[in-house]
Design an enzyme around this catalytic site. Structure first.
Site, PDB file in Angstrom:
ATOM      1  N   GLY A   1      -6.856 -18.507  11.748  1.00 29.54           N
ATOM      2  CA  GLY A   1      -6.655 -19.643  10.684  1.00 29.54           C
ATOM      3  C   GLY A   1      -7.226 -21.152  10.705  1.00 29.54           C
ATOM      4  O   GLY A   1      -7.400 -21.444  12.003  1.00 29.54           O
TER       5      GLY A   1
ATOM      6  N   HIS B   1      -4.976  -3.798  10.040  1.00 30.63           N
ATOM      7  CA  HIS B   1      -5.207  -4.960   9.842  1.00 30.63           C
ATOM      8  C   HIS B   1      -4.129  -6.174  10.164  1.00 30.63           C
ATOM      9  O   HIS B   1      -2.977  -5.436   9.509  1.00 30.63           O
ATOM     10  CB  HIS B   1      -6.268  -5.256   8.781  1.00 30.63           C
ATOM     11  CG  HIS B   1      -6.861  -6.561   9.004  1.00 30.63           C
ATOM     12  ND1 HIS B   1      -6.072  -7.655   8.661  1.00 30.63           N
ATOM     13  CD2 HIS B   1      -8.172  -6.827   9.271  1.00 30.63           C
ATOM     14  CE1 HIS B   1      -7.008  -8.693   8.675  1.00 30.63           C
ATOM     15  NE2 HIS B   1      -8.213  -8.165   9.036  1.00 30.63           N
TER      16      HIS B   1
ATOM     17  N   GLU C   1      -7.277  -8.279  17.431  1.00 23.69           N
ATOM     18  CA  GLU C   1      -7.259  -9.419  16.422  1.00 23.69           C
ATOM     19  C   GLU C   1      -6.043 -10.430  17.222  1.00 23.69           C
ATOM     20  O   GLU C   1      -4.770  -9.996  17.428  1.00 23.69           O
ATOM     21  CB  GLU C   1      -6.629  -9.114  15.212  1.00 23.69           C
ATOM     22  CG  GLU C   1      -7.616  -8.223  14.335  1.00 23.69           C
ATOM     23  CD  GLU C   1      -6.616  -8.086  12.817  1.00 23.69           C
ATOM     24  OE1 GLU C   1      -7.206  -8.829  11.839  1.00 23.69           O
ATOM     25  OE2 GLU C   1      -5.932  -7.028  12.890  1.00 23.69           O
TER      26      GLU C   1
END
Length: 282
Positions: free
Chosen positions: A203, A115, A197
């Protein structure tokens, strides 16, 4: 098969300590997550979709004990160490680390590896020594994947490019795949799913990756991996569930926060709604 993953990160920390947990006391939190979601997931065909929830290690025993015999929920650890216990070998010198054998013994079926937050941690450790080496990070993650698979765990391997890396996304992702999956047998790869990702778009204040970009990346990953399953790791949520479901190359998604305004956090009923929106359009 579709894959719906839930990465609960450190959403267990109560609000008075700076976290987002308004659901249950810490010692009940893992069990609460499972008991609040498993019945709502039973209506889906397990041959068509799997549900894996990745919890902080402290909550895995409680979560495992809360599963009913017919629960559709599989549990996962938020990582494994790059070495494992072995008969006649290292049987326990892993202070602060999670060997895959311990993860398996806790009742897990899967491990989340690479991750972006884990990648950042490994990059940060190297930076303390004045080293910047993305290849070394990929190689460490490769060791973790091998330990997980050898222990009988499914592995969700996360890849992705930062805003600095985006102009060379193809080179970056190619290296993450080549080095992260190095020396893993074709049969073992059946236990691995790739989670993409787009770190550059995740964000507050950032522009989310759009359908065309996600489709391009998913096609690239499938081509490079001979068709391994690819899920969207940038956050499956209410706003993008329909869009992601319309991309045939995407085989599911990773859910984290479910609410991004007001009382920010993870809420089981919103998690179930995101799944409904995605699967009804897939």
């Amino acid at each position: 098969m579709k894959h719906i993953y839930l990465n609960l990160k450190r959403f267990d920390v109560p609000t008075e300590l700076g976290g987002v947990n308004r659901l249950a006391p810490m010692h009940e939190w893992g069990a609460f997550i499972v008991s609040s979601t498993q019945d709502g997931l039973k209506k889906y065909d397990p041959a068509e979709v799997e549900f894996i929830q990745f919890l902080p290690e402290a909550h895995l025993l409680g979560a495992a004990s809360a599963r009913t015999p017919d629960s559709p929920i599989q549990l996962g650890s938020q990582g494994v160490y790059r070495e494992n216990t072995a008969p006649g070998g290292n049987f326990g010198a892993f202070t602060t680390n999670r060997p895959a054998a311990a993860v398996k013994a806790l009742g897990c079926e899967a491990a989340l590896i690479g991750h972006c937050e884990e990648r950042n941690d490994k990059k940060g450790i190297l930076a303390q020594a004045g080293v910047e080496n993305a290849s070394a990070v990929n190689q460490l993650l490769n060791q973790e994947i091998k330990c997980a698979v050898k222990a009988g765990l499914k592995a969700v391997y996360c890849i992705g490019e930062t805003d600095k890396e985006q102009p060379e996304w193809e080179k970056v992702l190619d290296a993450q795949l080549e080095e992260g999956l190095a020396d893993i047998e074709p049969e073992e790869k059946k236990s691995i799913v790739i989670a993409y990702e787009p770190v550059w778009s995740i964000g507050p204040g950032k522009v989310p990756a759009d359908k065309d970009y996600i489709t391009k990346i998913a096609r690239f990953v499938k081509e490079k991996t001979d068709g391994m399953d690819v899920v969207y790791g940038g956050g499956l949520k209410t706003d993008n569930a329909g869009m992601l479901a319309s991309i045939s190359e995407i085989d599911g998604g990773l859910i984290a926060l479910t609410r991004f305004q007001g009382e920010i956090g993870f809420y089981p009923e919103e998690y179930l709604e995101i799944i409904r929106l995605y699967l009804e359009n897939a």
